[in-house]
Write a protein that holds these residues in place. Structure first.
Motif, PDB file in Angstrom:
ATOM      1  N   PHE A 125     -29.213  16.282  85.231  1.00 22.85           N
ATOM      2  CA  PHE A 125     -29.488  17.307  84.229  1.00 22.85           C
ATOM      3  C   PHE A 125     -28.965  16.865  82.859  1.00 22.85           C
ATOM      4  CE2 PHE A 125     -28.892  21.044  81.704  1.00 22.85           C
ATOM      5  CZ  PHE A 125     -30.020  21.799  81.979  1.00 22.85           C
ATOM      6  N   GLY A 126     -29.822  16.972  81.853  1.00 25.45           N
ATOM      7  CA  GLY A 126     -29.438  16.697  80.471  1.00 25.45           C
ATOM      8  C   GLY A 126     -29.361  15.234  80.095  1.00 25.45           C
ATOM      9  N   ALA A 127     -29.578  14.346  81.038  1.00 23.73           N
ATOM     10  CA  ALA A 127     -29.476  12.908  80.765  1.00 23.73           C
ATOM     11  C   ALA A 127     -30.787  12.365  80.213  1.00 23.73           C
ATOM     12  CB  ALA A 127     -29.105  12.157  82.041  1.00 23.73           C
ATOM     13  N   ASP A 128     -30.708  11.219  79.560  1.00 19.41           N
ATOM     14  CA  ASP A 128     -31.892  10.467  79.149  1.00 19.41           C
ATOM     15  C   ASP A 128     -32.328   9.689  80.383  1.00 19.41           C
ATOM     16  OD1 ASP A 128     -33.881   9.066  77.856  1.00 19.41           O
ATOM     17  OD2 ASP A 128     -32.501   7.696  76.837  1.00 19.41           O
ATOM     18  N   MET A 129     -33.410  10.143  80.999  1.00 17.58           N
ATOM     19  CA  MET A 129     -33.842   9.577  82.276  1.00 17.58           C
ATOM     20  C   MET A 129     -35.133   8.777  82.115  1.00 17.58           C
ATOM     21  SD  MET A 129     -33.201  12.899  84.736  1.00 17.58           S
ATOM     22  CE  MET A 129     -33.703  14.157  83.563  1.00 17.58           C
ATOM     23  N   GLN A 130     -35.269   7.750  82.923  1.00 15.13           N
ATOM     24  CA  GLN A 130     -36.512   7.016  83.050  1.00 15.13           C
ATOM     25  C   GLN A 130     -37.045   7.315  84.451  1.00 15.13           C
ATOM     26  OE1 GLN A 130     -33.666   5.309  81.555  1.00 15.13           O
ATOM     27  NE2 GLN A 130     -34.672   6.284  79.818  1.00 15.13           N
ATOM     28  N   VAL A 131     -38.241   7.885  84.491  1.00 17.13           N
ATOM     29  CA  VAL A 131     -38.837   8.293  85.759  1.00 17.13           C
ATOM     30  C   VAL A 131     -39.951   7.312  86.105  1.00 17.13           C
ATOM     31  CG1 VAL A 131     -40.014  10.162  86.994  1.00 17.13           C
ATOM     32  CG2 VAL A 131     -38.295  10.709  85.248  1.00 17.13           C
ATOM     33  N   HIS A 132     -39.856   6.738  87.281  1.00 24.81           N
ATOM     34  CA  HIS A 132     -40.840   5.767  87.760  1.00 24.81           C
ATOM     35  C   HIS A 132     -41.526   6.365  88.974  1.00 24.81           C
ATOM     36  CE1 HIS A 132     -38.730   2.628  85.393  1.00 24.81           C
ATOM     37  NE2 HIS A 132     -37.677   3.349  85.711  1.00 24.81           N
TER      38      HIS A 132
END
Length: 145
Positions: A125-132
Motif C-alpha cells: 500500500f502506498g508504494a511505487d510499484m511495478q506490476v508485471h
C-alpha cells in the motif's frame, strides 16, 4: 469499492527491485477505495472476486470461479482507478478515499482474502510499484461493490 480484475497466467509486483507479491494462474485485481466504502463493501467485493466465473470449463465457456480453479489472487491498491475523469484533461482524485481509510480497508480486504482463500498475495500500500502480468485472454472486468 472498485476492483479491476484481470485473468492472468502469472503476475507479480516489485517494489524497489524486490518482488513483494506473486501468483501463477489466477486473478490480478487493482483495488480502488472510495470515501463511502466500508468493510461491508470489501466483503461484497471479495465475494465477487472469489466467485465471479471468468475461467474456462471443459467446453471452453467462462463458467468457473477463482475458488473452483484454486487460482492465485494478487491484490494491488490502485487509488488512480477511483479518479474523476469526467471533465478536463487531468484526473481529479477527490473521489478516492483518504489514505488512512484506503489503507485500513485494503488491509481488511487482504486479511479477509487470506482467511478464506489459500493463495493470496499483494502489492504494498502506498508504494511505487511495478506490476508485471501475462493477461490471459485478455479477460478484464471492472467490478463495483
Amino acid at each position: 469499492m472498485k476492483g479491476l480484475l484481470q485473468r492472468v497466467r502469472g503476475a507479480r509486483v516489485d517494489v524497489a527491485g524486490e518482488v513483494v507479491g506473486a501468483i501463477d494462474q489466477g486473478l490480478l485485481v487493482l483495488v480502488a477505495i472510495e470515501p463511502q466504502d466500508t468493510r461491508a463493501s470489501a466483503d461484497k467485493l471479495l465475494h465477487k472476486l472469489l466467485n465471479y466465473r471468468v475461467f474456462s470449463d471443459a467446453d471452453g465457456k467462462m463458467n468457473l470461479s477463482l475458488a473452483q480453479v484454486e487460482g492465485g489472487l494478487l491484490l494491488v491498491s490502485q487509488f488512480t482507478l477511483a479518479a474523476d475523469t469526467h471533465s478536463g484533461l487531468r484526473p481529479s482524485f477527490s473521489t478516492a478515499a483518504p489514505p488512512a481509510l484506503g489503507e485500513e480497508l485494503f488491509g481488511y480486504l487482504l486479511s479477509k482474502a487470506q482467511q478464506v482463500h489459500g493463495n493470496v498475495a499483494s502489492g504494498r500500500f502506498g508504494a511505487d510499484m511495478q506490476v508485471h502480468l501475462v493477461n490471459d485472454g485478455p479477460v478484464t472486468f471492472l467490478l463495483q461493490a
